[in-house]
Design a protein around this motif. Structure first.
Motif, short mmCIF file in Angstrom:
data_model
loop_
_atom_site.label_atom_id
_atom_site.label_comp_id
_atom_site.label_asym_id
_atom_site.label_seq_id
_atom_site.Cartn_x
_atom_site.Cartn_y
_atom_site.Cartn_z
N GLN A 95 0.83 -1.21 0.00
CA GLN A 95 0.00 0.00 0.00
C GLN A 95 0.86 1.26 0.00
O GLN A 95 0.51 2.26 -0.62
N PHE A 96 2.00 1.21 0.68
CA PHE A 96 2.85 2.40 0.74
C PHE A 96 3.57 2.64 -0.59
O PHE A 96 3.79 3.79 -0.98
N ALA A 97 3.95 1.57 -1.28
CA ALA A 97 4.55 1.73 -2.61
C ALA A 97 3.55 2.37 -3.56
O ALA A 97 3.88 3.28 -4.33
N ALA A 98 2.30 1.89 -3.51
CA ALA A 98 1.25 2.46 -4.36
C ALA A 98 0.95 3.90 -3.96
O ALA A 98 0.73 4.77 -4.81
N ALA A 99 0.94 4.17 -2.65
CA ALA A 99 0.65 5.52 -2.17
C ALA A 99 1.70 6.51 -2.65
O ALA A 99 1.38 7.59 -3.16
N ASN A 100 2.98 6.17 -2.49
CA ASN A 100 4.04 7.08 -2.88
C ASN A 100 4.04 7.32 -4.38
O ASN A 100 4.24 8.45 -4.84
N MET A 101 3.80 6.27 -5.16
CA MET A 101 3.80 6.41 -6.62
C MET A 101 2.63 7.28 -7.09
O MET A 101 2.81 8.18 -7.92
N THR A 102 1.44 7.03 -6.58
CA THR A 102 0.29 7.82 -7.02
C THR A 102 0.39 9.26 -6.53
O THR A 102 0.04 10.20 -7.25
N GLY A 103 0.89 9.44 -5.31
CA GLY A 103 1.03 10.80 -4.79
C GLY A 103 2.01 11.63 -5.59
O GLY A 103 1.73 12.79 -5.92
N SER A 104 3.17 11.05 -5.90
CA SER A 104 4.17 11.81 -6.64
C SER A 104 3.68 12.17 -8.03
O SER A 104 3.90 13.29 -8.52
N ASN A 105 2.96 11.26 -8.68
CA ASN A 105 2.44 11.54 -10.02
C ASN A 105 1.35 12.61 -9.99
O ASN A 105 1.33 13.52 -10.82
N ARG A 106 0.42 12.49 -9.04
CA ARG A 106 -0.68 13.46 -8.99
C ARG A 106 -0.19 14.83 -8.53
O ARG A 106 -0.71 15.86 -8.97
N LEU A 107 0.77 14.85 -7.62
CA LEU A 107 1.33 16.12 -7.17
C LEU A 107 2.01 16.85 -8.32
O LEU A 107 1.86 18.06 -8.49
#
Length: 421
Positions: A95-107
């Protein structure tokens, strides 16, 4: 020389406590660790960004493009790949790998792109005395848009299958390599446009500049690699301490810390009227993240003891769907080779809305809105779809155009490269 690298030395000084704690095996409270290691990552990321820009004075060609593309995004990759690697033995970390990846892309797309465009048009309007409504891209940008469009279409496989498979990972990594090769071969060589600390380092005599740049690369990279694990663990632990959703903390705080230097440099360029460099930096970073970062996750997961296919739970599926939908809108917006002010405001507003409507229904509704807007933009810019899709495979890059704006002055963006410079 010391005056030129003084900011870099101050950044290294900020990282000293983290290195002492890390190498000494000293236990610290989670919040203290978050501040110490987070500060070190941000400080080293600034030095890495300055060194990567200054290196363009001496290095040219495909090898330089490939090296700088990887170096420029090392801070955010180090943290995310650690989470993916750890998930191989501890499934909760998926979940944290997915969270960091989606957050960096959306940011990057939801905040970085719009802010740079809005600052650029505001500066241009003030200087020209007329209202500037958009940034105009050269037809050569279809190359980058084509790579991003095809990668975005592939990305929908992840929420549809509820997995990030090693097959998708290999395809995206190969796509990134092809992207680097195409960018390196296309376009004429341009003089590097440096500002601030990077400009001062680049102005050093060659026999001094080269070892200085190499030393900055090595030291900052070692700091980032040394601090990535404790920073990531401190993030997770701090969520429990503060009573904040760990997923949200990893999704937004880690990318904000690792991408802060890139955002600041882009905004500085925008305030100086350098829309080309500012927008180019962030669009190229998006291509990198949506290909190399996503593609690396299942590989890191497999190296950590996993099967090579990350299984996603419903929330992770929703987050990746939302990220893919936002990316599709961003690509569709640029197919007309213009980034209008209203488009920047729309991206920024939709990015803000996600915090006001959290939860499954909010993410699904927002995904539908992104896709609906993207569909409308694809219809509006339908003539640009085929040229963008075929651009990565055409041998000769398109030259610049002279399209004028009937509604007022425009800012013409320059050539992009995968290092975002």
């Amino acid at each position: 020389m010391l005056r030129s690298i003084r900011p870099a030395l101050l950044c290294f000084l900020v990282a000293v406590p983290a290195l002492v704690v890390r190498l000494g095996g000293i236990e610290t409270p989670s919040l203290v660790g978050l501040l110490i290691f987070g500060g070190a990552v941000v400080a080293a990321a600034f030095v890495l960004a300055w060194a990567a820009e200054a290196a363009e004075v001496d290095i040219s060609g495909g090898l330089a493009v490939a090296i700088l593309a990887i170096i420029a995004v090392l801070p955010e990759y180090a943290v995310d790949l650690y989470f993916a690697f750890r998930a191989g033995s501890e499934p909760d970390y998926v979940q944290f790998a997915a969270a960091n990846m989606t957050g960096s892309n959306r940011l990057l797309l939801g905040l970085g792109w719009p802010v740079v465009v809005l600052v650029s048009v505001a500066i241009a309007s003030r200087r020209s005395g007329r209202t500037v409504r958009e940034v105009v891209l050269d037809p050569s940008h279809r190359l980058e848009l084509g790579f991003l469009l095809i990668a975005s279409l592939l990305a929908f496989v992840m929420p549809l299958t509820a997995t990030i498979s090693w097959i998708i990972g290999v395809i995206l990594l190969a796509w990134f390599v092809f992207y680097v090769v195409r960018i390196a071969r296309g376009g004429a060589e341009e003089e590097p446009d440096l500002v601030g600390t990077a400009a001062r380092i680049g102005a050093l005599p060659q026999r001094t500049r080269r070892p200085v740049v190499i030393a900055l690369f090595v030291v900052s990279a070692l700091i980032i690699l040394a601090c990535a694990e404790p920073f990531a663990e401190a993030l997770v632990a701090s969520g429990s301490t503060l009573g904040i959703d760990q997923f949200l903390l990893v999704q937004w705080l880690a990318p904000l810390a690792s991408e802060a230097p890139e955002f600041i440099v882009a905004i500085i360029f925008a305030t100086r009227g350098k829309a080309a460099a500012a927008l180019g930096m962030l669009i190229s970073a998006k291509v990198n993240q949506w290909t190399m970062l996503v593609g690396s996750l299942p590989i890191a997961y497999a190296l950590g003891g996993g099967s090579g296919t990350l299984a996603l739970d419903p929330r992770q599926v929703e987050e990746i769907l939302l990220t893919a939908a936002q990316t599709m809108m961003g690509v569709a917006l640029l197919l007309g080779l213009r980034f209008p002010r209203w488009g920047a405001i729309a991206l920024l507003a939709l990015f803000a809305v996600q915090f006001a409507v959290p939860g499954t229904h909010g993410r699904l509704i927002l995904s539908a809105v992104y896709l609906a807007v993207a569909l409308a933009l694809f219809v509006l810019h339908r003539r640009g779809i085929l040229p963008a899709l075929t651009a990565p495979f055409r041998r000769d890059p398109e030259g610049p155009h002279g399209v004028s704006d009937d509604e007022g002055p425009v800012i013409r963006a320059g050539r992009l490269d995968p290092a975002g410079r």
